[in-house]
Design an enzyme around this catalytic site. Structure first.
Site, mmCIF file in Angstrom:
data_model
loop_
_atom_site.group_PDB
_atom_site.id
_atom_site.type_symbol
_atom_site.label_atom_id
_atom_site.label_comp_id
_atom_site.label_asym_id
_atom_site.label_seq_id
_atom_site.Cartn_x
_atom_site.Cartn_y
_atom_site.Cartn_z
ATOM 1 C CG HIS A 19 -1.952 -0.996 1.303
ATOM 2 N ND1 HIS A 19 -2.134 -1.777 2.418
ATOM 3 C CD2 HIS A 19 -2.889 -1.376 0.414
ATOM 4 C CE1 HIS A 19 -3.150 -2.604 2.206
ATOM 5 N NE2 HIS A 19 -3.631 -2.379 0.992
ATOM 6 C CE LYS A 43 -11.441 -6.171 0.695
ATOM 7 N NZ LYS A 43 -10.297 -5.373 0.283
ATOM 8 N NE ARG A 94 -2.552 -7.963 -4.212
ATOM 9 C CZ ARG A 94 -3.309 -8.495 -3.288
ATOM 10 N NH1 ARG A 94 -2.833 -8.721 -2.113
ATOM 11 N NH2 ARG A 94 -4.551 -8.827 -3.532
ATOM 12 C CB SER A 132 -4.426 -6.531 4.177
ATOM 13 O OG SER A 132 -3.851 -5.299 3.857
#
Length: 170
Positions: A19, A43, A94, A132
């Site tokens: 990030h 999430k 990514r 994360s």
């Protein structure tokens, strides 16, 4: 000339070196970059919104970027961008799986406001595997996350893991 205002939205649960890389690079593309810390209950966040906001703000301040600010939001991204006067949404990629999701989101956002462009930044090769979700999982089982997050974030994650009480027994 109109100033370029960018939004980099995310849950940042927790903020990672990946990030931070996108923030650093994204800040060079716009006159003002707003890091939008949002809620996303699907999430299953480890940290509350205000904790994530403080974490992101601290990390951004440590980078010394003068054109970056952190703002919390709980709204449709396009509406948030409009309210902030943003004309660019910055997203990090990514892997191919990220691209498929982000491509669809960019198309939907364009349908909602064609004046707001989405810009994709590829993650630095050394940071591509960082997510994360995986950082949290590694920490929950007592693994080393120091390569993926700052020392301050690492301490916060492990403090939270202590509260949760789960550690692997291998």
């Amino acid at each position: 000339m109109t100033s370029r205002i960018g939004i980099y939205p995310g849950t940042f649960d927790p903020i990672t070196r990946g990030h931070a890389d996108i923030i650093r690079r994204g800040s060079k593309l716009v006159d003002r970059l707003i890091i939008g810390v949002t809620t996303n209950p699907s999430k299953n966040p480890m940290f509350e919104t205000d904790e994530r906001f403080a974490m992101v703000e601290r990390e951004v301040n440590a980078m010394g970027l003068t054109n970056v600010e952190v703002v919390g939001f709980n709204a449709l991204l396009v509406k948030f961008a409009q309210k902030q006067g943003a004309n660019v949404i910055i997203r990090g990629l990514r892997a191919v799986a990220d691209f498929e999701y982000e491509y669809q989101m960019a198309g939907m956002n364009q349908q909602l406001d064609e004046e707001i462009e989405t810009v994709f930044l590829m993650a630095d090769v050394s940071l591509q595997p960082i997510a994360s979700k995986l950082v949290k999982e590694i920490a929950l089982y007592g693994g080393d996350i120091s390569r993926f997050v700052s020392a301050e974030v690492e301490a916060e994650v492990f403090e939270r893991v202590k509260l949760i009480g789960l550690k692997g027994d291998y």
